[in-house]
Design a protein around this motif. Structure first.
Motif, PDB file in Angstrom:
ATOM      1  N   ALA A 177       7.897  15.099   1.912  1.00 49.86           N
ATOM      2  CA  ALA A 177       7.310  14.340   3.032  1.00 49.86           C
ATOM      3  C   ALA A 177       7.606  12.862   2.874  1.00 49.86           C
ATOM      4  N   THR A 178       7.567  12.396   1.639  1.00 43.83           N
ATOM      5  CA  THR A 178       7.838  10.973   1.386  1.00 43.83           C
ATOM      6  C   THR A 178       9.267  10.617   1.770  1.00 43.83           C
ATOM      7  N   ILE A 179      10.207  11.459   1.404  1.00 41.79           N
ATOM      8  CA  ILE A 179      11.619  11.151   1.691  1.00 41.79           C
ATOM      9  C   ILE A 179      11.865  11.174   3.192  1.00 41.79           C
ATOM     10  N   MET A 186       4.474   4.117   4.656  1.00 44.07           N
ATOM     11  CA  MET A 186       5.357   4.759   3.692  1.00 44.07           C
ATOM     12  C   MET A 186       4.735   4.729   2.294  1.00 44.07           C
ATOM     13  N   PHE A 187       4.019   3.623   1.993  1.00 45.49           N
ATOM     14  CA  PHE A 187       3.385   3.515   0.676  1.00 45.49           C
ATOM     15  C   PHE A 187       2.366   4.623   0.486  1.00 45.49           C
ATOM     16  N   THR A 188       1.549   4.837   1.530  1.00 45.46           N
ATOM     17  CA  THR A 188       0.482   5.804   1.368  1.00 45.46           C
ATOM     18  C   THR A 188       1.029   7.211   1.245  1.00 45.46           C
ATOM     19  N   LEU A 189       2.137   7.491   1.960  1.00 42.55           N
ATOM     20  CA  LEU A 189       2.732   8.810   1.812  1.00 42.55           C
ATOM     21  C   LEU A 189       3.295   8.987   0.410  1.00 42.55           C
ATOM     22  N   GLY A 195       2.697  -4.992  -3.281  1.00 43.54           N
ATOM     23  CA  GLY A 195       3.407  -6.196  -3.720  1.00 43.54           C
ATOM     24  C   GLY A 195       4.655  -5.852  -4.515  1.00 43.54           C
ATOM     25  N   LEU A 196       4.554  -4.883  -5.414  1.00 44.87           N
ATOM     26  CA  LEU A 196       5.726  -4.497  -6.217  1.00 44.87           C
ATOM     27  C   LEU A 196       6.804  -3.889  -5.338  1.00 44.87           C
ATOM     28  N   SER A 197       6.412  -3.163  -4.306  1.00 47.47           N
ATOM     29  CA  SER A 197       7.377  -2.504  -3.417  1.00 47.47           C
ATOM     30  C   SER A 197       8.267  -3.514  -2.709  1.00 47.47           C
ATOM     31  N   ALA A 245      10.235   4.365  -2.079  1.00 44.84           N
ATOM     32  CA  ALA A 245       9.423   5.583  -2.053  1.00 44.84           C
ATOM     33  C   ALA A 245       9.481   6.309  -3.395  1.00 44.84           C
ATOM     34  N   LEU A 246      10.681   6.478  -3.932  1.00 38.85           N
ATOM     35  CA  LEU A 246      10.809   7.245  -5.177  1.00 38.85           C
ATOM     36  C   LEU A 246      10.260   6.466  -6.370  1.00 38.85           C
ATOM     37  N   SER A 247      10.419   5.145  -6.351  1.00 38.84           N
ATOM     38  CA  SER A 247       9.891   4.362  -7.479  1.00 38.84           C
ATOM     39  C   SER A 247       8.358   4.411  -7.480  1.00 38.84           C
ATOM     40  N   ILE A 248       7.758   4.442  -6.288  1.00 37.16           N
ATOM     41  CA  ILE A 248       6.301   4.565  -6.231  1.00 37.16           C
ATOM     42  C   ILE A 248       5.870   5.916  -6.787  1.00 37.16           C
ATOM     43  N   GLN A 249       6.608   6.950  -6.432  1.00 37.23           N
ATOM     44  CA  GLN A 249       6.277   8.293  -6.911  1.00 37.23           C
ATOM     45  C   GLN A 249       6.340   8.350  -8.445  1.00 37.23           C
ATOM     46  N   VAL A 250       7.359   7.726  -9.022  1.00 37.27           N
ATOM     47  CA  VAL A 250       7.502   7.721 -10.481  1.00 37.27           C
ATOM     48  C   VAL A 250       6.400   6.864 -11.108  1.00 37.27           C
ATOM     49  N   PHE A 251       6.149   5.719 -10.524  1.00 43.99           N
ATOM     50  CA  PHE A 251       5.131   4.804 -11.061  1.00 43.99           C
ATOM     51  C   PHE A 251       3.763   5.462 -11.045  1.00 43.99           C
ATOM     52  N   LYS A 252       3.519   6.271 -10.022  1.00 42.77           N
ATOM     53  CA  LYS A 252       2.218   6.928  -9.857  1.00 42.77           C
ATOM     54  C   LYS A 252       1.953   7.900 -11.003  1.00 42.77           C
TER      55      LYS A 252
END
Lengths: 307, 135
Positions: free
Chosen positions: B12-14, B1-4, B66-68, B43-50
């Motif tokens: 696709a992530t959702i 899920m992280f990589t997506l 680790g943050l996830s 998933a959404l927080s990773i997208q925003v962080f990216k």
């Protein structure tokens, strides 16, 4: 040559030298010390024999040691391997022995009860550290249905949350989303048992006037036949009563620890089993047999009589 | 899920986060709704962080892993109080910390596998976020 021209002195010397051994044959050999003329020769011979013997035995010993080392090393390796195999076998046999004892207890329990029980093995635990559930290796194909009670010899474990073909998820009584109808064994006060954390459960919705004390045993009420009546759940460790309000709650230590579970029973049919009666005759699960009917706690409310 | 979440689009992530939630819910007594909310939050927080910090290395992947873990558990804790009848009153914070420490250790082993999948599917690498600090 003149036959008679010989030296008589030489002749006597020869005769004396030749005759000496013949004379000694006729003499007795007395046991004891050697005669004085023989002692120097005996001493020299004995010393040389001793030295020779020491030397040859040392050489023999050293040689045989080196020759044997090869065999000793081979034996050592073989014995080491055998030792390791035997240790592994011993570990396996010990495990089998313990499993045998556990299963014998389960069998004895199953044979002495009216309940229809299905034995199951715990195959997995909850993925989340904030929840308590287990997965067992029996499913709807073996007759399991949702909400069926799950117990061990010691007491209540939980109930079936969901079933698949050959496995089922069981929510343990210590999970905060579990709910089991329960009674205080001594006073028959009724409440709802649910989880608080991995080592504590709580009995909620007790009436404020109900008599509950530390040390009281909490048992199942047998409602709907999901669990047998009077089956142990845990022991009260503290009671919380607010200054106002219509209810109180008790915190309970469960008899069964989810982390120690290996084999469990699913209650397919409780069969009307009542462990309250078995307590009277001194027979039942181990916890019940240790319970003494404590006197009613000192309070203004009289203890409720048993139905 | 992280990589997506890192290397794919939002849709696709959702979808994958819901699939992961369905898988996780079969192995836990956590309600499905709470699992889905927690996975979606990750998933959404990773997208925003990216969009703020990103570099194409396994070290970034380790950090995000680790943050996830923290995001997942904190979201679960908050959503249990907001939505559940039986909120989480005694969180296993020690377990959270251990998971947050151990998950990044496994991440570098999986990163090459995910990059290989990306190469197989001919996905373009997302652009690295760069910028200048103005005073």
């Amino acid at each position: 040559m003149n036959f008679f021209a010989f030296d008589i002195r030489k002749l006597l010397i020869v005769i004396a030298v030749v005759a000496l051994p013949l004379l000694s044959i006729n003499m007795k050999r007395n046991p004891g010390e050697a005669p004085w003329y023989q002692r120097p020769f005996t001493w020299i011979v004995a010393a040389s024999q001793g030295a020779s013997s020491s030397f040859t035995s040392g050489v023999r010993g050293t040689t045989s040691m080196y020759l044997n080392l090869v065999g000793i090393r081979r034996d050592n390796l073989r014995l080491g391997r055998e030792n390791e195999e035997l240790r592994a076998q011993l570990g396996g046999l010990t495990e089998l022995k313990l499993e045998n004892e556990r299963l014998n207890k389960l069998l004895e329990f199953k044979q002495t009860t009216r309940m229809q029980l299905l034995a199951a093995k715990v195959i997995a635990r909850d993925l989340s550290p904030d929840h308590e559930s287990i997965r067992i290796n029996r499913g709807y194909r073996q007759g399991l249905r949702k909400l069926m009670g799950v117990i061990t010899v010691q007491g209540v474990v939980g109930y079936v949350l969901s079933t698949e073909m050959d496995s089922a998820q069981v929510v343990v009584i210590t999970d905060r989303s579990s709910a089991i109808d329960a009674l205080v064994q001594r006073t028959r006060a009724r409440g709802l048992m649910s989880g608080k954390d991995s080592s504590t459960i709580r009995l909620r919705y007790l009436e404020r006037a109900d008599d509950v004390a530390v040390g009281d045993s909490i048992v199942t009420s047998g409602l709907k036949g999901l669990f047998p009546k009077g089956f142990p759940i845990g022991t009260v460790t503290s009671v919380r009563k607010t200054d106002f309000g219509i209810s109180q709650e008790a915190f309970v230590e469960p008899v069964v620890r989810p982390s120690n579970l290996e084999e469990v029973f699913v209650v397919l049919d409780s069969g009307g089993e009542d462990y309250t009666e078995k307590l009277q005759t001194g027979f039942g699960p181990p916890l019940l047999s240790k319970i003494n009917t404590a006197p009613a706690a000192a309070s203004n409310v009289p203890a409720k009589s048993k139905p | 899920m992280f990589t997506l979440a890192l290397f794919r689009g939002t849709l696709a992530t959702i979808i994958l986060s819901h699939l992961v939630a369905l898988s996780i819910s079969s192995a836990t007594a956590m309600p499905l709704g709470l699992v889905m909310i927690a996975c979606l939050a990750v998933a959404l927080s990773i997208q925003v962080f990216k969009t703020r910090i990103f570099w194409m290395q396994s070290t970034y992947f380790m950090m995000v892993s680790g943050l996830s873990v923290f995001v997942f558990h904190i979201t679960h804790f908050a959503s249990s109080w907001a939505l559940s009848d039986t909120p989480l009153t005694t969180p296993a914070i020690g377990d959270w910390i251990i998971q947050a420490l151990l998950t990044p250790l496994v991440a570098p082993l999986l990163f090459p596998l995910f990059r290989w999948v990306d190469a197989l599917t001919q996905q373009d690498d997302p652009p690295e976020v760069t910028g200048t600090i103005t005073v």
